[in-house]
Design an enzyme around this catalytic site. Structure first.
Site, PDB file in Angstrom:
ATOM      1  N   HIS A 184      -4.358   5.402 -14.355  1.00 22.33           N
ATOM      2  CA  HIS A 184      -3.053   5.090 -14.197  1.00 22.33           C
ATOM      3  C   HIS A 184      -2.414   4.372 -14.662  1.00 22.33           C
ATOM      4  CE1 HIS A 184      -3.129   9.014 -11.734  1.00 22.33           C
ATOM      5  NE2 HIS A 184      -3.910   8.937 -10.599  1.00 22.33           N
ATOM      6  N   GLU A 216      -3.799 -10.714  17.299  1.00 23.04           N
ATOM      7  CA  GLU A 216      -4.541 -10.561  16.001  1.00 23.04           C
ATOM      8  C   GLU A 216      -5.300 -11.383  15.983  1.00 23.04           C
ATOM      9  OE1 GLU A 216      -4.058  -7.908  14.559  1.00 23.04           O
ATOM     10  OE2 GLU A 216      -1.828  -7.427  15.350  1.00 23.04           O
TER      11      GLU A 216
END
Length: 648
Positions: free
Chosen positions: A336, A424
């Site tokens: 690709h 987080e």
């Protein structure tokens, strides 16, 4: 209007009475078709009105014959015409060719249309044209004139599947090579796998490589609202294949007609679908091995197919096409990347290394996902008026595919931002100090997508089995955010941000106990997944076993919670460092984590990113990521908190 009327002049009743009747110039009257009266004058009167009517004939229209006769009698009586001299009236029916054509025009048009459709059906029925070709197959034929341009060289990342498919192509090209050894041609092959892994692409490549006719059809094209259309189309499809043998038939999404019979009742379309499946079974078992017809079928739900369809003699080969591994993803990226105009620093000799880097950063991606990443990178470069596609464009594309666009309009309050940062940071520190956790790549507190206020991204290896310690570490790592909020803000200040984490750990704990047999109390039994148990009308276990499962799941999660709390309490200062850096930079990478916490304290737990860092990062170098092409340092993809566990 008749031919005579076209040479006459139309008059009114008053003109007829005053100009002709009262002056005695009328010879006779003829009523034509009960709506027009034609006036014939005496021969001595034709010269007087010859200019207006050369034939001496005038006409006028009437509403009805009865009214005309009454008015004529009254007029002659008023004028004083005796009874024996009254004007004779004749009645005549005349036929007009124009009127006949107008009356029969609709019938002629309908007859002509039906005749045209019959002729078209007879000449082009195989192509699906005409109302009488509804039972004809809609399969598209590919031959030497309409050759598909996709080849096996264009299909990357599935070498084993290509090898098995290539055997069918070789057999059809050189059947004598196999038949002289007594081998029989396989009847068909099922291509199964997750969506986007390249099943249809592999079939297209088969059509491109084979020098034999190739018939392509979708499973849904056999199902119509008319009874008997599906079986008729199946018969026509195999009849066409036999005429063009040796030939390959490809049925895409065969689960549309191939679902197991006897499920879901026999109402409406189900009878038609089962009739279509029965006809397909007959056709696949009916044609002989000498006819050289092979059937390929694609589906992402092989579990719902009818057992009779899957037996040897119909679909002899079951080719599973899974998501590509690291080397497969690299090959797909190389395919690709070829059409793109790449920047100088990642093209040429560096293309192989760059494809390898992208393959490392996209674990679990299918071929369709990889194609989407390359396309998104080119779109991002064009959107920002770039002359070429750079590394930064690919980083942004991977991030967008995984988590969506940045929500710049969503502005968090300072309190919410602090909560997200410590949440987080808890995930990041847990993953850093847990031995079996997946390698951390990046932590962010930038809102993205629909509901993600922050995320931690990991790079899980290509793992096919999951042990009990690995599963337990994953649960602890997923709980890290919730536990961090408890430690730094207190149990009273717990937020709703951990809902997704709690759903994941509950599912993993239930599957560990009820599916994978990883619990000593429940024992080595499997009741299926949690979702499967909920879909069933009756649970596959008793109420007592259900209570036991609930207790063991809660016990496993509570044990993981205590362990996570002990770990984060021990590394409280590290969580503080990471949270403060997140509040400052909003995005931190593994380079920053190494600078803050040092390398992970586990021998032989490094991945390919760590190897790259050892080669390219000098000791004492700043923690800020390089501006352009750091395979690790730049913000590259996102996988919310934790990837789902692999299938067992």
């Amino acid at each position: 209007m008749s031919h005579n009327e076209s040479k006459s002049r139309e008059i009114t009743w008053q003109e007829f009475r005053t100009a002709f009747l009262e002056k005695g110039l009328v010879d006779k009257l003829v009523v034509v078709n009960r709506k027009t009266v034609r006036v014939h004058l005496h021969s001595n009167a034709t010269g007087i009105y010859g200019d207006s009517a050369p034939s001496g004939i005038f006409y006028f229209s009437i509403g009805s014959v009865e009214a005309f006769e009454r008015k004529l009698d009254e007029a002659q009586h008023e004028i004083g015409i005796p009874g024996h001299e009254r004007i004779p009236v004749a009645y005549r029916d005349e036929v007009s060719i124009t009127n006949i054509l107008l009356e029969f025009a609709p019938t002629v048009l309908i007859t002509g249309f039906v005749f045209y459709m019959i002729r078209r059906s007879a000449s082009g029925g195989s192509s699906g044209g005409g109302i009488f070709s509804i039972g004809k197959s809609k399969a598209k034929m590919f031959n030497k004139e309409t050759q598909v341009q996709v080849k096996f060289d264009d299909v990357a990342g599935m070498d084993e599947a290509k090898e098995e498919i290539m055997e069918f192509v070789k057999f059809l090209k050189e059947p004598a090579r196999y038949e002289k050894l007594g081998a029989k041609i396989p009847r068909g092959a099922i291509l199964s796998g997750p969506p986007g892994t390249g099943k249809t692409l592999l079939a297209k490549a088969t059509a491109g490589e084979a020098s034999v006719p190739f018939l392509s059809v979708s499973g849904s094209e056999f199902v119509e609202m008319f009874v008997g259309v599906g079986p008729s189309r199946v018969r026509d499809l195999f009849a066409s294949a036999k005429k063009n043998a040796p030939c390959i038939i490809f049925v895409d999404e065969i689960d549309a007609i191939g679902k197991a019979r006897g499920k879901g009742g026999n109402y409406g379309g189900n009878d038609e679908r089962e009739s279509t499946l029965n006809q397909l079974l007959v056709e696949m078992d009916g044609f002989g091995t000498t006819e050289h017809v092979v059937v390929l079928a694609g589906t992402n739900r092989p579990d719902v197919l009818d057992p009779a369809l899957m037996r040897p003699g119909r679909f002899d080969r079951h080719i599973a096409i899974d998501r590509p591994d690291l080397s497969g993803r690299k090959q797909i990226f190389l395919v690709h990347l070829q059409p793109l105009r790449l920047a100088a620093e990642i093209s040429g000799t560096e293309l192989d290394n760059f494809a390898h880097k992208l393959a490392v950063l996209t674990p679990g991606f299918s071929g369709a996902d990889i194609a989407n990443v390359c396309n998104e990178a080119a779109l991002h470069a064009a959107r920002h008026a770039g002359e070429s596609v750079s590394d930064k464009n690919f980083e942004t594309a991977i991030e967008r595919v995984l988590t969506g666009l940045e929500r710049k309009s969503r502005v968090l309050s300072p309190e919410e931002k602090k909560t997200v940062a410590y949440h987080e940071a808890g995930h990041a520190v847990c993953g850093w100090f847990l031995e079996h956790a997946d390698p951390l790549l990046k932590v962010s507190i930038i809102p993205r997508g629909v509901g993600a206020l922050g995320y931690a991204q990991y790079l899980p290896p290509d793992r096919y089995l999951l042990s009990t310690p690995q599963l337990f570490d994953r649960i602890c790592m997923t709980l890290g955010g919730r536990v961090s909020e408890e430690i730094f803000f207190g149990i009273e200040q717990i937020t709703t941000g951990a809902r997704d984490d709690l759903e994941k750990i509950t599912r993993m704990a239930f599957e560990a106990c009820a599916t994978y047999g990883m619990n000593d109390v429940i024992g080595p039994v499997s009741y299926g997944s949690r979702d499967g148990a909920q879909e069933q009308f009756q649970k596959p276990f008793s109420e007592k076993t259900g209570e036991m499962l609930d207790g063991e799941v809660r016990k496993m999660i509570n044990t993981a919670h205590r362990r996570t709390k002990e770990l984060l309490t021990e590394h409280r200062a590290d969580v503080e460092k990471v949270a403060q850096l997140l509040l400052e930079k909003e995005v931190i990478t593994r380079v920053d984590m190494i600078d803050l916490l040092g390398k992970r304290p586990f021998a032989k737990k490094g991945d390919e990113m760590d190897e790259w860092l050892d080669k390219n990062t000098k000791r004492g170098e700043s923690s800020a990521p390089p501006p352009m092409d750091p395979p690790l340092g730049a913000p590259i993809a996102a996988a919310k908190d934790i990837p789902p566990p692999p299938p067992m």
